[in-house]
Each structure stands twice: as structure tokens, then as C-alpha cells.
Design an enzyme around this catalytic site. Structure first.
Site, PDB file in Angstrom:
ATOM      1  N   LEU A   1       0.829  -1.204   0.000  1.00 10.57           N
ATOM      2  CA  LEU A   1       0.000   0.000   0.000  1.00 10.57           C
ATOM      3  C   LEU A   1       0.864   1.254   0.000  1.00 10.57           C
ATOM      4  O   LEU A   1       0.588   2.227  -0.696  1.00 10.57           O
ATOM      5  CB  LEU A   1      -0.923  -0.001   1.231  1.00 10.57           C
ATOM      6  CG  LEU A   1      -1.971   1.113   1.233  1.00 10.57           C
ATOM      7  CD1 LEU A   1      -2.887   1.006   0.032  1.00 10.57           C
ATOM      8  CD2 LEU A   1      -2.787   1.082   2.514  1.00 10.57           C
TER       9      LEU A   1
ATOM     10  N   CYS B   1      11.312  18.810  12.146  1.00 11.86           N
ATOM     11  CA  CYS B   1      11.838  17.470  12.409  1.00 11.86           C
ATOM     12  C   CYS B   1      12.929  17.179  11.375  1.00 11.86           C
ATOM     13  O   CYS B   1      13.273  18.054  10.573  1.00 11.86           O
ATOM     14  CB  CYS B   1      10.692  16.456  12.320  1.00 11.86           C
ATOM     15  SG  CYS B   1      11.113  14.819  12.971  1.00 11.86           S
TER      16      CYS B   1
ATOM     17  N   ASP C   1      18.003  12.960  20.782  1.00 16.28           N
ATOM     18  CA  ASP C   1      16.590  12.998  20.392  1.00 16.28           C
ATOM     19  C   ASP C   1      15.725  12.204  21.352  1.00 16.28           C
ATOM     20  O   ASP C   1      15.993  11.037  21.605  1.00 16.28           O
ATOM     21  CB  ASP C   1      16.418  12.397  18.991  1.00 16.28           C
ATOM     22  CG  ASP C   1      17.024  13.287  17.911  1.00 16.28           C
ATOM     23  OD1 ASP C   1      17.009  14.518  18.087  1.00 16.28           O
ATOM     24  OD2 ASP C   1      17.496  12.746  16.895  1.00 16.28           O
TER      25      ASP C   1
ATOM     26  N   CYS D   1       9.103  15.150  18.775  1.00 15.99           N
ATOM     27  CA  CYS D   1       8.331  15.155  17.540  1.00 15.99           C
ATOM     28  C   CYS D   1       6.898  15.619  17.707  1.00 15.99           C
ATOM     29  O   CYS D   1       6.080  15.324  16.883  1.00 15.99           O
ATOM     30  CB  CYS D   1       8.280  13.768  16.948  1.00 15.99           C
ATOM     31  SG  CYS D   1       9.746  13.391  16.060  1.00 15.99           S
TER      32      CYS D   1
ATOM     33  N   HIS E   1       6.516  17.195   7.263  1.00 17.97           N
ATOM     34  CA  HIS E   1       5.785  15.990   6.869  1.00 17.97           C
ATOM     35  C   HIS E   1       5.090  16.172   5.536  1.00 17.97           C
ATOM     36  O   HIS E   1       4.407  15.287   5.051  1.00 17.97           O
ATOM     37  CB  HIS E   1       4.769  15.611   7.943  1.00 17.97           C
ATOM     38  CG  HIS E   1       5.411  15.361   9.268  1.00 17.97           C
ATOM     39  ND1 HIS E   1       5.621  16.352  10.181  1.00 17.97           N
ATOM     40  CD2 HIS E   1       5.937  14.239   9.801  1.00 17.97           C
ATOM     41  CE1 HIS E   1       6.235  15.847  11.238  1.00 17.97           C
ATOM     42  NE2 HIS E   1       6.435  14.565  11.036  1.00 17.97           N
TER      43      HIS E   1
ATOM     44  N   HIS F   1      15.328  16.833  21.069  1.00 20.13           N
ATOM     45  CA  HIS F   1      14.296  17.117  20.065  1.00 20.13           C
ATOM     46  C   HIS F   1      13.092  16.232  20.334  1.00 20.13           C
ATOM     47  O   HIS F   1      13.234  15.075  20.710  1.00 20.13           O
ATOM     48  CB  HIS F   1      14.853  16.839  18.663  1.00 20.13           C
ATOM     49  CG  HIS F   1      13.779  16.744  17.630  1.00 20.13           C
ATOM     50  ND1 HIS F   1      13.116  17.855  17.158  1.00 20.13           N
ATOM     51  CD2 HIS F   1      13.229  15.679  17.001  1.00 20.13           C
ATOM     52  CE1 HIS F   1      12.196  17.459  16.277  1.00 20.13           C
ATOM     53  NE2 HIS F   1      12.250  16.149  16.165  1.00 20.13           N
TER      54      HIS F   1
ATOM     55  N   SER G   1      18.668  14.815  10.116  1.00 18.69           N
ATOM     56  CA  SER G   1      18.812  14.058   8.872  1.00 18.69           C
ATOM     57  C   SER G   1      18.538  14.934   7.656  1.00 18.69           C
ATOM     58  O   SER G   1      17.726  15.850   7.705  1.00 18.69           O
ATOM     59  CB  SER G   1      17.856  12.868   8.869  1.00 18.69           C
ATOM     60  OG  SER G   1      16.536  13.303   9.015  1.00 18.69           O
TER      61      SER G   1
ATOM     62  N   GLU H   1       5.245   9.247  24.098  1.00 18.46           N
ATOM     63  CA  GLU H   1       4.465   8.118  23.602  1.00 18.46           C
ATOM     64  C   GLU H   1       3.945   7.172  24.667  1.00 18.46           C
ATOM     65  O   GLU H   1       2.815   6.718  24.614  1.00 18.46           O
ATOM     66  CB  GLU H   1       5.334   7.356  22.626  1.00 18.46           C
ATOM     67  CG  GLU H   1       4.564   6.484  21.726  1.00 18.46           C
ATOM     68  CD  GLU H   1       5.458   6.001  20.615  1.00 18.46           C
ATOM     69  OE1 GLU H   1       5.925   6.860  19.840  1.00 18.46           O
ATOM     70  OE2 GLU H   1       5.707   4.805  20.550  1.00 18.46           O
TER      71      GLU H   1
HETATM   72  N1  GLN Z   1      17.598  13.448  14.352  1.00 20.88           N
HETATM   73  C1  GLN Z   1      16.487  12.756  13.772  1.00 20.88           C
HETATM   74  C2  GLN Z   1      16.349  13.122  12.316  1.00 20.88           C
HETATM   75  O1  GLN Z   1      16.577  14.216  11.967  1.00 20.88           O
HETATM   76  C3  GLN Z   1      15.205  13.092  14.485  1.00 20.88           C
HETATM   77  C4  GLN Z   1      14.033  12.407  13.860  1.00 20.88           C
HETATM   78  C5  GLN Z   1      12.812  12.414  14.695  1.00 20.88           C
HETATM   79  O2  GLN Z   1      12.681  13.180  15.600  1.00 20.88           O
HETATM   80  N2  GLN Z   1      11.883  11.578  14.388  1.00 20.88           N
HETATM   81  O3  GLN Z   1      15.978  12.320  11.497  1.00 20.88           O
HETATM   82 ZN    ZN Z   2      11.006  14.873  15.156  1.00 25.17          ZN
END
Ligand code: GLN
Ligand code: ZN
Length: 756
Positions: free
Chosen positions: A17, A721, A593, A638, A689, A636, A427, A599
Site C-alpha cells: 500500500l 523534524c 533525540d 516530535c 511531513h 528534540h 537528517s 508516547e
Molecule cells: N535526528 C532525527 C532526524 O533528523 C530526528 C528524527 C525524529 O525526531 N523523528 O531524522
Molecule cells: Zn522529530
């Protein structure tokens, strides 16, 4: 007794999918082709459930992106601008899911939030006084009829009105009550339509009932369902709850005219007690006894004992939640049989339900014996040295010295960064060549040296690009990582990895959580080589980039034979060693991170500290407590909803935190201000996103909003992110806009005018 499940993973055994939908996004296949692929997958899954002996098969658990978005769409709750745009229904749907920029307009995606205590993300419906819920057939009916044609009468599932309203965002023009009448009509129409088409059962998901509920909420639910169920028609209605127990409303719910009630006996600590206090003879209990979230085999004896103690006449065996949260099957994995026998993924859980059903009827008792053997002996050897190390930890191991204010001064002097320092979250795009190189290395098509050379090349190019564009704090780009948890797991002992254990995270994205099999410790340096290399290329600081212990735990499948706290401390010590190693190699800024910190926060507030924060926050502090004052620790996250745990986050004692913000309209800023948040903040100024490129003016506007709430010397500028899922050109365009917007705002603030 019969068996059922709440929902099944929809991405397909081979993530069909995902690949199909992404092809559609790239215009490589048509809507008709994508529709057909969805149809094929549904068929396959229904037949699989049927073959596995599941008696009641759900439908409409399928989604092209997200079930809450589906529900909003089904009830016509889309913003007027998109509803009126010259786009097909399919494209309107995807415009809400991921934004749209093109000839039909420029639309932002709906915000995304974590689905309860899982790593699945749902789209947050935005409701206004223009929203008019209306049922007009659509997906839920189509999919029911589709199954019917295959000879399967499914139980259509739909998210219930309470959860829908709880999870939606309402603007100032409306209150939740304003939607009551429309929703009554809409759900009523849905019931009659499905019943008219032959549905025997309909499943209404109300996971929001497992939270602490107010009297007003309880009243609303009771009133609503009383009215709705008074005209429910011929189909039986199952009220399905999961992710906890419904202690605040259990007795009221029993008095409503539901035909079935679904309770979670895994995460619902009080479910058993509640049922023991009484369960009506005329209702069916859908008992969620097979864990929908873990990957371990069910302990049959325990489950059978539980079932025996439930004073219930009509019982359906079920999962604790949708199987959406586990991978598809363990059958295709290559673990040794001795290891494999401990696992049950979605498909194997179907078998478990079936076997439990047989055992309940005293059939095939050998199955019970075999299962008992699994749990009779310890699975793994303990790392005694590590246990000792953890026992020896004292208060001071969890406290960084000197305190935040003193460190801040020293870091300002040492780092000498401009006002509104710019950076990214870690990233950069994982383009095809990057992914291919990794595969080639794995297959032995290139040597380790060749691979390293390739990664170095990428780091070099991106370091130069960041310098050219004018970033203040650079990153190496994480090209060597497939995944921010798996990569670390690979360098830690005690971890196992699946080949194909994908779990949907949001939309077309899936993650492959590693499995914590035994005690965890650091085998070797993990990131030092790449960070040190990147730093050697530039005079600007390059951030070291680590994943924190709580996130590593939360995005792994954890052990169940030791506590989460114990596992997290093990991981924390491993990451601590990595932090100190980075520092030794000249890295002065280290980001740890904790993307997934929230969660596993218990859904009930009363459990927050005692069951989670009291060990999760110290575990993070353990990781960085031994660094020098001048080493700047970033973290960090999310998500932006941490208004309610702001103090806990301050107690992580990081120096800087970046977090997702733009997609949720920067609502967190007010809370930061109100609660005197001390840590420096980088609220994401654009949504990563979505492939949408934010205009410079848009970012300037975001910055103005941030400046209105946060003292300017406390602000960092960064995207939401990491950028690994984005394409290269949109990333570069967005980041150029980010740096230009920042420079302009600096000028507005009179910063550095003499130099410029
Ligand atoms: N350091 C990670 C990245 O930039 C953080 C990703 C995340 O918070 N999901 O991919
Ligand atoms: Zn993130």
C-alpha cells in the site's frame, strides 16, 4: 465462543500500500490503479482472517492514509476551501493528509498527532462553524459490500462521535455540543444504511473513554448514545474500547443499549475488576486478551485463568487493540527456531485467538502444554556486570553540574552564536543513491570502505551546502542511518532485528521497531566516526546526533520479563558512553533525540509520574550528566503537545530543545511563556511531513509569532523534524527560505547591522 480482532494492518505484507500510494503521489499510477491495489489488499486480508478461523471479520479498518481522516471525510467534515477545490475526492483526501500545492490551490495538511500511547499518528480534523457532519454512504458501505461479494459479512468499524470530537480541533467559532445533533443524524444514517445493506454488527471505536473523564463528558456520552441507540435498527452495535480500561463510565455504559462491549484486558488494569463487579447477561463481552501491541507469544494459561474468572455468559475472544500496531507475520523472518517460537506478530496472533478458543472448549490440550514450556525457562542470560553498575547508581549520577544558568553563560562565550541561531534536526534527504548504497553494502556488492567513502562524500557535500547557505550549527546528515532507533540497536548488544517487521507510523510511512531481546549494552562507538569526520570539515559547530534512551525503548518492542525502567537505564548507560566519546572527539553540541518521550505517557494523568516520568526523565539526565559545562546538550521532540508535561521536560535539563510546532499553529508557545520554561527553544518553523515549500514570508510570520512569546535570546530556528523523508530540491528550497527569513528578522531586530 467466537473470535474476532479489532483491526488488521493494512499496509500489506510487503508494504504494497505504501509503495502504491507513493507511486500515485508521484503520478506514476492512476487513481483507478491505486483503488484496485487497495481492493486487492482488503480481499487478501479478509480471506486470511477467514482462513485463520476468525469468526467476526472487521471492515473499514483499511485506510489509504488514516482512519480519523476517513471518518471526517465520510461525514463530509472537510474545510470549504478543499471541498470546493477542483480536485477529485481522492485528491481532496490526500490534500488534507499531506498538503497540496498546484493548480487547484495551496492547502496546508491537517495537523498530525500521536494516536493515544502508540507511535501511530492520526490527522487532526479541524472543525469550524462551517463543518456540517453528514453521512452519504462512501467508503464504509463500499468496503462492506466488497466483502459481502466475497461471501464475507464483515463488521464495519467506525470511530465513534466522542473520540472523533475529543481528537478534533475546534476553532473559536464552535463548541463540541454544537455538533451533537448533526452527529446523531449522521451516525444514525450510517447505522440504517449499513443495516439495510446487510450488516449484522457495527463496531464503534471509542478509545477516548479510557481517559479520566469529567462528569460533563460522561453525561454527553450517555445522552448521545441513548438517543442514537434508541433508533439503532437491526444491526447490533459493539462499543469497542482499547488502550486502557473505562472505569469512569463502565456502569453507565452497561445501562446503554449496546449489544456488545469491547474491553482491553491487557492495558486496562481495572477491566477485570470492572467485569467482576457485574456484566449483563444479554450483552456480549468482546474480551481483548491477546495483546495487540507486543510481539511476544500469549501466555495461554494466564489468559485461560483470566477468562475463567470473568462472570460472563456471552464472550468473544479478541485482541486488546487493532493489530495495526504490530508487524504482519513472523513466518518470513529468519530467526533461529528457538528464538522465533517466542514471537507472535499479527498473523500469529490470529492463530493464538483460534487456539485459545479451542482450549476454552477443552480441545487440543497439547497446545497448552507447548505454550507452557515457552514460559517455563528464562529466555536469556543476564549481564551481571551491568546489573551491578545499575545498582550502584546514586542521585549524583542523574544530576548535571553546574546548573542551567551557569552553563548557559559558559556556552554563550564558548560557542559565540548569532541571535536566532539556525540549525536542522539532523537528517537530510535519504535519496535513492543513499538507500541503494546501504543495500549494496548489505548484499556485499560494495566494500565497507567504498560505502564509507560514499557516506563521506555526502557529508562533505552537505556540510559545504550548509556553510554556503549560512547555517550556524551544522549537522552531518545521518546518511549512514536507516532509522534512528534501528541504527543504534545494531551497535548495542541485546537487540534483534526483523527483516520485514514494518509497522505503520503515519500515512505511507512505516517503521521497523527492533526487538529488545536481552540486556542492553554498548558494543562499540556508534556515531563518533561520522560526527568527528563532519566536524573536521568545518569551523562551524557540527551537532552530534544521538537517539535518547526513552525513545530507543519506546520505538523498540520491549521485553516483558524485566521492567521498562530497567531496560531504559541499561540503554541510558550505553548512550552515556557515546555522549562522552563524542565530547572527547571535539563535538561541542550534542543532540539527544527524545522524539518519542510522550508516547508511553500513561493516558490517565494520575499514573503519569508514578508509572513513567519518575524514571523516564532521570534516564535522560543520566545520559548527559557527566558532560562539561561548555558542551551544549540539545534534545528534540516530535510533537508539540507537551503543555501538560512542560515541567518534566524542563527537568530533562537539556540546554536547548527543538520540537514540532508549525503544524499545530504554535499553540505551545503560550504555555511555554506561562510556565516559565527555562530551556532554550527551537519551535519548528515549517512542517516537514509535507512536500510543500514554505514561503519566506510564511517563515518570517512564524518567527514573529515566536518572538511575541519567547525572549529573543532563547530562540533557535529550525524545521519541525528531520528531513530524511523529503526530496532534495524541496528541502534545499525550504532551508534557503528558512535562513533568509531568519536573516531578515535579525535585521528587523537590529542585530548585527554594523556587520551586515
Ligand atoms: N535526528 C532525527 C532526524 O533528523 C530526528 C528524527 C525524529 O525526531 N523523528 O531524522
Ligand atoms: Zn522529530
Amino acid at each position: 465462543m467466537t473470535t474476532t480482532i479489532i483491526g488488521f494492518p493494512r499496509i500489506g505484507a510487503q508494504r504494497e500500500l505504501k509503495f502504491a500510494t507513493e507511486k500515485y503521489f508521484r503520478k506514476q499510477i492512476t487513481a483507478t490503479e491505486l483503488t484496485q491495489i487497495g481492493k486487492d489488499l482488503r480481499k487478501r486480508h479478509w480471506l486470511e482472517l477467514q482462513n485463520a478461523g476468525i469468526d467476526q471479520i472487521p471492515s473499514n479498518d483499511f485506510s489509504f492514509y488514516d482512519n480519523l481522516l476517513d471518518t471526517a471525510f465520510l461525514f463530509n467534515a472537510l474545510p470549504a476551501a478543499i471541498a470546493n477545490a477542483p480536485l477529485s475526492d481522492f485528491d481532496k483526501y490526500f490534500a488534507l493528509a499531506r498538503g497540496y500545492q498546484g493548480s487547484a490551490g495551496d492547502f496546508k495538511a491537517w495537523p498530525m498527532k500521536k494516536w493515544f500511547n502508540t507511535n501511530y499518528h492520526y490527522l487532526v480534523p479541524q472543525l469550524t462553524n462551517n463543518t456540517a457532519f453528514r453521512y452519504h454512504g462512501g467508503k464504509i458501505r463500499d468496503e462492506f459490500l466488497e466483502a459481502k461479494e466475497l461471501g464475507i459479512t464483515t463488521r464495519p468499524t467506525i470511530i465513534g462521535p466522542f473520540t472523533l470530537l475529543q481528537l478534533s480541533e475546534l476553532d473559536d467559532t464552535v463548541a463540541a455540543e454544537d455538533f451533537t445533533q448533526d452527529l446523531l443524524t449522521a451516525y444514525g444514517d450510517l447505522f440504517s444504511d449499513l443495516a439495510a445493506n446487510g450488516a449484522e454488527w457495527i463496531q464503534i471505536d471509542e478509545p477516548s473513554l479510557v481517559y479520566d473523564l469529567t462528569d460533563g463528558q460522561i453525561q454527553w456520552v450517555c445522552d448521545f448514545y441513548q438517543q442514537l441507540l434508541s433508533k439503532k435498527g437491526v444491526a447490533k452495535i459493539l462499543l469497542q474500547t482499547y488502550f486502557g480500561d473505562i472505569r469512569d463510565i463502565y456502569h453507565q455504559v452497561l445501562n446503554l443499549d449496546f449489544d456488545g462491549i469491547g474491553l482491553d484486558f491487557i492495558e486496562g488494569k481495572e477491566s477485570k475488576k470492572l467485569v467482576e463487579s457485574g456484566f449483563p447477561a444479554d450483552k456480549v463481552l468482546f474480551a481483548g486478551v491477546v495483546n495487540g501491541k507486543n510481539i511476544w507469544r500469549n501466555n495461554y494459561q494466564q489468559t485461560l485463568n483470566l477468562l475463567q474468572e470473568l462472570p460472563v455468559e456471552k464472550l468473544v475472544l479478541s485482541t486488546s487493540c487493532s493489530l495495526l500496531h504490530v508487524p504482519y507475520t513472523v513466518a518470513t523472518e529468519q530467526f533461529k527456531p528457538d528464538i522465533k517460537k517466542h514471537f507472535a506478530f499479527a498473523n500469529e496472533k490470529l492463530t493464538e485467538l483460534n487456539e485459545l478458543n479451542l482450549l476454552q472448549q477443552n480441545k487440543q490440550l497439547d497446545l497448552l502444554q507447548k505454550n507452557q514450556q515457552l514460559f517455563a525457562t528464562p529466555r536469556v542470560e543476564e549481564n551481571l556486570e551491568l546489573h551491578h553498575q545499575i545498582e550502584k547508581l546514586t542521585e549524583t549520577d542523574f544530576v548535571r553540574k553546574p546548573d542551567f544558568e551557569e552553563r548557559k553563560k559558559q556556552q554563550e562565550n564558548a560557542l559565540n552564536l548569532p541571535l536566532l541561531p539556525t540549525t536542522t534536526i539532523g537528517s537530510f534527504p535519504q535519496t535513492k543513491p543513499v538507500k541503494h548504497a546501504r543495500v549494496a553494502l548489505r548484499k556485499g556488492e560494495i566494500t565497507q570502505d567504498e560505502y564509507d567513502e560514499f557516506i563521506k562524500q555526502h557529508i562533505q557535500e552537505w556540510i559545504k551546502w550548509q556553510e554556503d547557505v549560512g547555517f550556524d550549527v551544522l549537522v552531518h546528515g545521518e546518511f549512514e542511518r536507516n532509522d534512528m532507533v534501528e541504527y543504534f540497536g545494531q551497535h548495542l548488544s541485546g537487540y534483534l532485528f526483523t527483516k520485514n517487521g514494518w509497522v505503520q507510523s503515519y500515512g505511507t510511512r512505516a517503521v521497523k521497531p527492533p526487538i529488545i531481546w536481552g540486556d542492553v549494552s554498548r558494543k562499540e562507538p556508534i556515531t563518533v566516526k561520522w560526527s568527528a569526520y563532519a566536524q573536521s570539515l568545518t569551523d562551524k559547530p557540527v551537532k552530534g546526533m544521538l537517539t535518547g534512551p526513552v525513545t530507543i525503548l519506546n520505538w523498540s518492542f520491549p521485553r516483558e520479563d524485566i521492567s521498562l525502567e530497567e531496560s531504559t537505564l541499561q540503554i541510558a548507560l550505553a548512550i552515556q558512553a557515546e555522549v562522552l566519546d563524542l565530547e572527547k572527539h571535539g563535538i561541542t553540541i550534542i543532540q539527544i533525540d527524545e522524539a518519542a518521550l510522550r508516547e508511553k505517557l500513561p493516558l490517565r494523568k494520575s499514573d503519569w509520574n508514578s508509572e513513567y516520568l519518575n524514571w523516564a526523565i532521570p534516564a535522560f539526565r543520566l545520559v548527559h550528566s557527566k558532560v562539561q559545562a561548555t558542551t551544549q546538550i540539545h534534545t528534540h521532540m516530535c510533537y508539540s503537545e507537551f503543555g501538560d508535561i512542560i515541567h518534566a521536560i524542563d527537568q530533562m535539563d537539556a540546554d536547548v530543545i527543538s520540537f514540532e510546532a508549525s503544524r499545530s499553529n504554535l499553540e505551545i508557545l503560550q504555555q511555554l511563556q506561562d510556565q516559565h520554561f527555562k530551556t532554550l527553544v527551537g519551535p519548528g518553523v515549517y512542517d516537514i511531513h509535507s512536500p510543500r515549500v514554505p514561503a519566506k514570508t510564511e517563515i518570517i510570520n512564524e518567527l514573529h509569532q515566536i518572538l511575541a512569546k519567547v525572549p529573543q535570546q532563547n530562540i533557535w530556528v529550525n524545521p519541525d523534524c528531520g528531513l530524511k523523508t523529503r526530496g532534495e530540491s524541496e528541502t534545499k528550497a525550504s532551508l534557503v527560505n528558512l535562513t533568509e527569513a531568519t536573516r531578515q528578522v535579525r535585521r528587523e531586530l537590529g542585530y548585527g547591522q554594523s556587520i551586515d
